[in-house]
Design an enzyme around this catalytic site. Structure first.
Site, PDB file in Angstrom:
ATOM      1  N   GLU A   1      -5.351 -18.984  -7.094  1.00  0.00           N
ATOM      2  CA  GLU A   1      -5.593 -17.583  -7.434  1.00  0.00           C
ATOM      3  C   GLU A   1      -6.991 -17.367  -7.996  1.00  0.00           C
ATOM      4  O   GLU A   1      -7.617 -16.344  -7.730  1.00  0.00           O
ATOM      5  CB  GLU A   1      -4.558 -17.077  -8.456  1.00  0.00           C
ATOM      6  CG  GLU A   1      -4.912 -15.670  -8.933  1.00  0.00           C
ATOM      7  CD  GLU A   1      -3.790 -14.920  -9.621  1.00  0.00           C
ATOM      8  OE1 GLU A   1      -2.821 -15.534 -10.047  1.00  0.00           O
ATOM      9  OE2 GLU A   1      -3.924 -13.688  -9.702  1.00  0.00           O
TER      10      GLU A   1
ATOM     11  N   ASP B   1      -0.748 -20.919  -7.991  1.00  0.00           N
ATOM     12  CA  ASP B   1      -0.995 -19.938  -9.048  1.00  0.00           C
ATOM     13  C   ASP B   1      -0.914 -20.713 -10.367  1.00  0.00           C
ATOM     14  O   ASP B   1       0.167 -21.146 -10.767  1.00  0.00           O
ATOM     15  CB  ASP B   1       0.073 -18.827  -9.008  1.00  0.00           C
ATOM     16  CG  ASP B   1      -0.381 -17.595  -9.768  1.00  0.00           C
ATOM     17  OD1 ASP B   1      -1.271 -17.739 -10.620  1.00  0.00           O
ATOM     18  OD2 ASP B   1       0.157 -16.514  -9.502  1.00  0.00           O
TER      19      ASP B   1
ATOM     20  N   ILE C   1      -1.300 -19.813 -13.501  1.00  0.00           N
ATOM     21  CA  ILE C   1      -0.435 -19.086 -14.450  1.00  0.00           C
ATOM     22  C   ILE C   1       0.046 -17.839 -13.719  1.00  0.00           C
ATOM     23  O   ILE C   1      -0.734 -16.916 -13.485  1.00  0.00           O
ATOM     24  CB  ILE C   1      -1.186 -18.650 -15.731  1.00  0.00           C
ATOM     25  CG1 ILE C   1      -1.777 -19.861 -16.456  1.00  0.00           C
ATOM     26  CG2 ILE C   1      -0.232 -17.875 -16.644  1.00  0.00           C
ATOM     27  CD1 ILE C   1      -2.500 -19.513 -17.767  1.00  0.00           C
ATOM     28  N   ASP C   2       1.304 -17.829 -13.305  1.00  0.00           N
ATOM     29  CA  ASP C   2       1.839 -16.582 -12.743  1.00  0.00           C
ATOM     30  C   ASP C   2       2.508 -15.849 -13.896  1.00  0.00           C
ATOM     31  O   ASP C   2       3.400 -16.395 -14.559  1.00  0.00           O
ATOM     32  CB  ASP C   2       2.830 -16.839 -11.610  1.00  0.00           C
ATOM     33  CG  ASP C   2       3.228 -15.512 -10.979  1.00  0.00           C
ATOM     34  OD1 ASP C   2       2.341 -14.700 -10.696  1.00  0.00           O
ATOM     35  OD2 ASP C   2       4.431 -15.262 -10.835  1.00  0.00           O
TER      36      ASP C   2
ATOM     37  N   THR D   1       0.121 -13.764 -15.926  1.00  0.00           N
ATOM     38  CA  THR D   1      -1.016 -13.870 -16.856  1.00  0.00           C
ATOM     39  C   THR D   1      -0.925 -12.814 -17.962  1.00  0.00           C
ATOM     40  O   THR D   1      -1.216 -13.096 -19.122  1.00  0.00           O
ATOM     41  CB  THR D   1      -2.341 -13.744 -16.076  1.00  0.00           C
ATOM     42  OG1 THR D   1      -2.421 -14.842 -15.171  1.00  0.00           O
ATOM     43  CG2 THR D   1      -3.543 -13.780 -17.009  1.00  0.00           C
TER      44      THR D   1
ATOM     45  N   ASP E   1       1.503 -15.955  -5.218  1.00  0.00           N
ATOM     46  CA  ASP E   1       2.628 -15.404  -5.983  1.00  0.00           C
ATOM     47  C   ASP E   1       3.970 -15.800  -5.361  1.00  0.00           C
ATOM     48  O   ASP E   1       4.966 -15.930  -6.069  1.00  0.00           O
ATOM     49  CB  ASP E   1       2.582 -13.875  -6.009  1.00  0.00           C
ATOM     50  CG  ASP E   1       1.342 -13.324  -6.692  1.00  0.00           C
ATOM     51  OD1 ASP E   1       0.982 -13.832  -7.762  1.00  0.00           O
ATOM     52  OD2 ASP E   1       0.743 -12.368  -6.149  1.00  0.00           O
TER      53      ASP E   1
END
Ligand code: IPD
Ligand code: CA
Length: 268
Positions: free
Chosen positions: A70, A88, A90-91, A93, A215
């Site tokens: 990402e 990702d 940190i999905d 954030t 995602d």
């Protein structure tokens, strides 16, 4: 690669995801936030550090793979390669910034355009979701099998596509219809965890009018391998190389999403 080889690779990916989750838990309270595509699209130094860490951990496992993350770190992702990690770091954030404790690490491995491995780790609940194509889905090592649940008895997870203002009205129109047709709505703030909650049977279905591949790459495979259905909002296949709408659900609830999209005139 056969299922045994993919399963062995998945456990190495899990180990990397667990270490990345520890970095998330160890983050300082002051996260020094900046914005990306607009004022709602946040990024912290942890997003970038974790992505860099994962790149260093994952690429040695498959040196011929590309790496699509990402966060733009200035490298060529090599998305044309046969093997592609879709990550990702940190999905969720915004949840991370606000201290909501509802974020995860999401790692998918695509092979020639098809997802082959998906790993989603939520360090706050110590939940590791894993799927291998053709080999099923697991939560902390236990097989996941989506229970069937009719729409009227099911929770619907709504993704608000916060970075795309042009999708707000149709998103909330669909949510309004689904509120009447289902049990209730939830909005978690992490698309990957929404998909895992569908796979675990906690919710009957989830939709979002536009997501990026990082995602949904891992979570989409986890839903499918748990016995669920994942498509775009017209029932077509997901495009793993580009942004697209996502509809995921148990076999009874998934059609309710497509119907709501149709009733609201959703056109992509
Ligand atoms: C976001 C989250 C959110 C979803 C957004 C995503 P990020 O990812 O998954 O739930 O509504 O569409 O972009 O920006 O937190 O990695
Ligand atoms: Ca994300």
């Amino acid at each position: 690669m056969n299922i045994e080889e993919l399963t062995a690779l998945a456990s190495q990916i899990e180990a990397a995801a667990r270490d990345a989750g520890a970095m998330m838990l160890g983050a300082e309270a002051d996260k020094s936030v900046s914005t990306k595509s607009g004022r709602k699209d946040l990024v912290t130094r942890y997003d970038k550090e974790i992505q860099r860490f994962l790149e260093e951990r994952l690429l040695p496992l498959l040196p011929e793979a590309g790496f699509l993350g990402e966060e733009a770190l200035g490298h060529d992702a090599h998305t044309e390669r046969d093997f592609l990690f879709i990550v990702d770091p940190i999905d969720g954030t915004t949840n991370f910034v606000k201290g909501c404790n509802q974020s995860c690490v999401s790692i998918g491995l695509g092979i020639r355009g098809e997802m082959a491995v998906g790993v989603v780790f939520n360090p706050y609940r110590d939940e590791m979701f894993t799927a291998v194509r053709g080999g099923g889905a697991l939560l902390n090592g236990a097989p996941l099998r989506i229970p069937d649940c009719a729409p009227e008895d099911a929770l619907v997870l709504v993704g608000s596509s916060p970075y795309y203002r042009e999708l707000t009205d149709v998103t909330f129109a669909m949510a309004r219809l689904l509120f009447d047709r289902c049990l209730d709505l939830r909005r978690s703030g992490s698309a990957a965890l929404d998909l895992c909650d569908v796979a675990a049977g906690r919710a009957g279905c989830y939709f979002e009018c536009r997501l990026s591949p990082w995602d949904f790459a891992a979570g989409g495979l986890i839903v499918r391998e748990a016995g669920g259905v994942v498509t775009d909002l017209t029932g077509g296949p997901l495009a793993f190389a580009q942004k697209c709408p996502v509809a995921a659900g148990n076999p009874q609830c998934h059609p309710a999403l497509l119907q709501a999209a149709k009733d609201c005139g959703f056109s992509g």
